[in-house]
Structure formats: structure tokens, C-alpha cells
Write a protein that holds these residues in place. Structure first.
Motif, PDB file in Angstrom:
ATOM      1  N   ALA A  70       0.840  -1.200   0.000  1.00  0.00           N
ATOM      2  CA  ALA A  70       0.000   0.000   0.000  1.00  0.00           C
ATOM      3  C   ALA A  70       0.872   1.245   0.000  1.00  0.00           C
ATOM      4  N   ASN A  71       0.549   2.194  -0.866  1.00  0.00           N
ATOM      5  CA  ASN A  71       1.223   3.493  -0.896  1.00  0.00           C
ATOM      6  C   ASN A  71       0.298   4.539  -0.312  1.00  0.00           C
ATOM      7  N   GLY A  72      -0.372   4.156   0.754  1.00  0.00           N
ATOM      8  CA  GLY A  72      -1.463   4.959   1.265  1.00  0.00           C
ATOM      9  C   GLY A  72      -1.061   6.139   2.115  1.00  0.00           C
ATOM     10  N   PHE A  73      -2.090   6.921   2.399  1.00  0.00           N
ATOM     11  CA  PHE A  73      -1.968   8.153   3.166  1.00  0.00           C
ATOM     12  C   PHE A  73      -1.497   7.875   4.587  1.00  0.00           C
ATOM     13  N   ALA A  74      -1.847   6.706   5.141  1.00  0.00           N
ATOM     14  CA  ALA A  74      -1.457   6.380   6.509  1.00  0.00           C
ATOM     15  C   ALA A  74       0.048   6.154   6.616  1.00  0.00           C
ATOM     16  N   ARG A  75       0.682   5.734   5.530  1.00  0.00           N
ATOM     17  CA  ARG A  75       2.101   5.398   5.557  1.00  0.00           C
ATOM     18  C   ARG A  75       2.984   6.556   5.131  1.00  0.00           C
ATOM     19  N   TYR A  76       2.535   7.332   4.169  1.00  0.00           N
ATOM     20  CA  TYR A  76       3.370   8.361   3.574  1.00  0.00           C
ATOM     21  C   TYR A  76       2.748   9.747   3.686  1.00  0.00           C
ATOM     22  N   ARG A  77       3.613  10.760   3.636  1.00  0.00           N
ATOM     23  CA  ARG A  77       3.122  12.142   3.671  1.00  0.00           C
ATOM     24  C   ARG A  77       2.491  12.545   2.350  1.00  0.00           C
ATOM     25  N   VAL A  78       2.967  11.963   1.261  1.00  0.00           N
ATOM     26  CA  VAL A  78       2.311  12.074  -0.041  1.00  0.00           C
ATOM     27  C   VAL A  78       1.966  10.645  -0.438  1.00  0.00           C
ATOM     28  N   GLY A  79       0.689  10.331  -0.478  1.00  0.00           N
ATOM     29  CA  GLY A  79       0.287   8.952  -0.718  1.00  0.00           C
ATOM     30  C   GLY A  79      -0.935   8.852  -1.592  1.00  0.00           C
ATOM     31  N   LEU A  80      -1.344   7.617  -1.826  1.00  0.00           N
ATOM     32  CA  LEU A  80      -2.527   7.348  -2.627  1.00  0.00           C
ATOM     33  C   LEU A  80      -3.684   6.953  -1.722  1.00  0.00           C
ATOM     34  N   ALA A  81      -4.882   7.277  -2.152  1.00  0.00           N
ATOM     35  CA  ALA A  81      -6.073   6.847  -1.436  1.00  0.00           C
ATOM     36  C   ALA A  81      -6.151   5.324  -1.462  1.00  0.00           C
ATOM     37  N   ALA A  82      -7.007   4.765  -0.633  1.00  0.00           N
ATOM     38  CA  ALA A  82      -7.096   3.315  -0.502  1.00  0.00           C
ATOM     39  C   ALA A  82      -7.351   2.622  -1.840  1.00  0.00           C
ATOM     40  N   ASP A  83      -8.163   3.235  -2.696  1.00  0.00           N
ATOM     41  CA  ASP A  83      -8.444   2.621  -3.989  1.00  0.00           C
ATOM     42  C   ASP A  83      -7.405   2.970  -5.042  1.00  0.00           C
ATOM     43  N   GLY A  84      -6.423   3.796  -4.673  1.00  0.00           N
ATOM     44  CA  GLY A  84      -5.321   4.104  -5.579  1.00  0.00           C
ATOM     45  C   GLY A  84      -5.618   5.109  -6.657  1.00  0.00           C
TER      46      GLY A  84
END
Length: 351
Positions: free
Chosen positions: A249-263
């Protein structure tokens, strides 16, 4: 970003574990000299750090927080776009030898986009080629200038990551989570950088609000690029796939600039730019003191008798929030379906 401010970017030295480049170069950026033009090095920056530093230079900045280079580039871009957009998307009779030709428009607009988004660093490493796949780029037909701008943003972002993102063994193993499958270039980092650049261009002028509206409707990342990236992953040789880190996951929870759950959407933490502006304020204060404070270089003290502070705090563009921890000569992009591509120039074999 005193004498120290003009020194090259710091290098982060680490033990060379698992094939990691021991000299990944971090980037310090602020919208005033000398930090407004970071000295990027080929194949030397972690893809995520490159994404964060680049986005920090333009994301939703007010005019007074842009660099002079960015101000000028945006103004020139808008002027040329307004002047030429009527010549695209329909047949044009060009009888004037002084009227800018399509390839001239492309090169001019590409230079402005490079100056605004990519620190003006691409010009030394890439050239714009027309007539890809035997077709010349022409203004006739259904392609409006907005579509051409969208294609330019796509190719510039790919080339930027290709030139400057690190390709060491450790970074290469994580390619599916950063730049994309080998030979593709449409990974999560590309999707985020490209979409945020598109969103910024749409803010520039009413005539640009529809740029890539079909490919990036609303806040969506590029549908075409997502499809190309997915297809490239599917084509991977099973042996090579086993050598690469699995997609995470490249999600918002992991990164300061990330992808939403559905990408399909890019999310930027509010603290991302707040932290950046604090760093810039620190750099500006140090720069102002270096320019106006009288220092005694022989004694190692400034005019007030305090010890000199020659070091500038490193601007860490890794994915750690303020509140929590967290090419060779043969390296060319394949011709794009948009009728032009960028190829790397002045390349030297990778070490």
C-alpha cells in the motif's frame, strides 16, 4: 538554503546493505537562491525523496511562495498557451514563416514546465523528439493544445524520474512501489508526481482547467498510466517478479504524499507543507544572517562573539512526519503514442 549554503547537497552515507547506494543524495529546497535550483545528480536520489522534494517546491503555493524562476516560467507558459491554443484542434493554414511551429511550441512549453516543476534540471539530460513511430506532431485533427500539454507533463515526469531516481540494487528491488516495473515507468511515484503537476497547471489559468480532463477526471490519477503500469506488472517474467519486492500500500497512513485506498487519488498531509515552510523560514534566516551579519573568520565568532553556525539543518524529504516516525547510452524511453518522446542525452554508462 554563508559559504556553506553554496556547497553541494549533503550525502547521506550508510552501510551498503543489500546493494543500497551508500551515497543517496538528499535535497534542500527553498524558493530563493541558492536553494531554488538544487544540484540534482543522475541516478542518485531515492524515488520517494525525489517525489517529496519536487512536490514541496510547487504544491498549492501562493504566488509569494514561488521562486522567481517559477513565476517567470508560469507567465511565459500561459502567454504562449493563450497565443497558440486556437491553432490546435483544427486545420491551420500557416503561411507565415515566423509563426511558431508545433515542435517549437512543444520545446518552449516543455522548457517552462521543466523550470516550474523540475528545477530546470531536465534540459541538460533530455531532448524532445518529434516524429515518433514515423508520425510528425501536427496541430491538425482532434488534438487541442491542452491535450498536448497533458502529454508533455506525462513524458516530462517519466523522464525526470528515469534520469534522477536511484537505480541501485536495493532501490531496483522496490521498483514496483516507486517508479514502476522495469522498462515501464508508471509506478506509484510517477502517478502521484504527474497528477499533482496536472492539478497545479489547472490552477494557472481558466484556459488550462480542462487539461487531461478525460484521463484525470476530477481528482483521479491518470487512468491511462495506471493501466500501462498494471499491464507492465502482468508482463513481468515470473523469475524477475520473485526478485522484486511485492506491491504494498502506498497509502496516506504510511506516507506524507500517498494514494487513497483505492489508488485513484493523491493525498497530501497538511503537515507536509507546514513542515516545508518551517524549513524554508530557517534557511531564509540563516541566509540573511550570512549575507548581513559581519563575521570574523579568523576567530570563528560572529560580531556578537557567538560561535559561528555554519551548518544548515538538512531538509529531510523522506517519509517521516513531524509528529511521527514512520543511464547508459542505451537508456531511452520507447516512443510514446502522443507523437513525441524525450530521450536522455549526454548519458554515460552506469557504474
Amino acid at each position: 538554503m554563508t559559504t556553506v549554503l553554496n556547497s553541494p547537497p549533503r550525502q547521506t552515507r550508510k552501510s551498503q546493505r543489500d546493494g543500497e547506494n551508500p551515497a543517496h543524495i538528499t535535497i534542500q529546497y527553498a524558493p530563493f537562491p541558492p536553494f531554488d535550483q538544487p544540484n540534482l545528480q543522475k541516478k542518485s536520489h531515492k524515488a520517494r525523496d525525489l517525489l517529496n522534494a519536487t512536490v514541496a517546491s510547487f504544491y498549492q503555493r501562493d504566488d509569494e511562495k514561488l521562486s522567481r524562476r517559477q513565476h517567470d516560467a508560469r507567465q511565459r507558459f500561459i502567454a504562449r498557451f493563450r497565443e497558440q491554443q486556437g491553432a490546435y484542434g483544427r486545420t491551420r493554414r500557416n503561411t507565415s514563416p515566423t509563426m511558431p511551429q508545433p515542435i517549437d511550441d512543444m520545446r518552449y512549453l516543455a522548457q517552462q514546465l521543466d523550470d516550474f516543476f523540475f528545477f530546470g534540471q531536465l534540459a541538460a539530460h533530455a531532448r524532445l523528439l518529434s516524429a515518433a513511430r514515423g508520425r510528425s506532431l501536427r496541430p491538425e485533427g482532434q488534438r487541442g493544445l491542452g491535450a498536448v500539454v497533458g502529454a508533455l507533463l506525462h513524458e516530462l515526469a517519466r523522464t525526470y524520474l528515469s534520469v534522477f531516481a536511484c537505480g541501485c540494487a536495493r532501490c531496483a528491488r522496490d521498483a514496483l512501489n516507486t517508479v514502476g516495473a522495469p522498462g515501464d515507468g508508471h509506478g506509484p511515484v510517477f502517478l502521484m508526481l504527474h497528477r499533482l503537476a496536472v492539478g497545479e497547471v489547472r490552477r494557472w489559468d481558466a484556459s488550462l482547467r480542462g487539461v487531461l480532463a478525460d484521463d484525470c477526471p476530477g481528482a483521479e490519477v491518470s487512468r491511462r498510466a495506471r493501466a500501462l503500469g498494471a499491464a507492465a506488472r502482468e508482463r513481468l517474467d515470473p523469475g524477475l517478479r520473485r526478485e522484486l519486492n511485492p506491491v504494498r500500500a502506498n497509502g496516506f497512513a504510511r506516507y506524507r504524499v500517498g494514494l487513497a485506498a483505492d489508488g485513484d487519488e493523491v493525498l497530501v498531509r497538511p503537515s507536509f507543507m507546514e513542515d516545508q515552510y518551517r524549513r524554508e523560514a530557517t534557511l531564509y534566516a540563516k541566509k540573511a544572517w550570512g549575507e548581513h551579519g559581519k563575521r570574523d573568520s579568523s576567530s570563528g565568532k560572529n560580531e556578537k562573539g557567538d560561535e559561528k553556525d555554519d551548518e544548515v539543518d538538512s531538509c529531510d524529504f523522506g517519509d517521516q512526519d513531524s509528529s511521527q516516525s514512520s543511464s547508459g547510452n542505451s537508456s531511452y524511453w520507447a516512443p510514446s503514442v502522443d507523437g513525441f518522446r524525450f530521450s536522455e542525452t549526454g548519458s554515460s554508462p552506469e557504474e
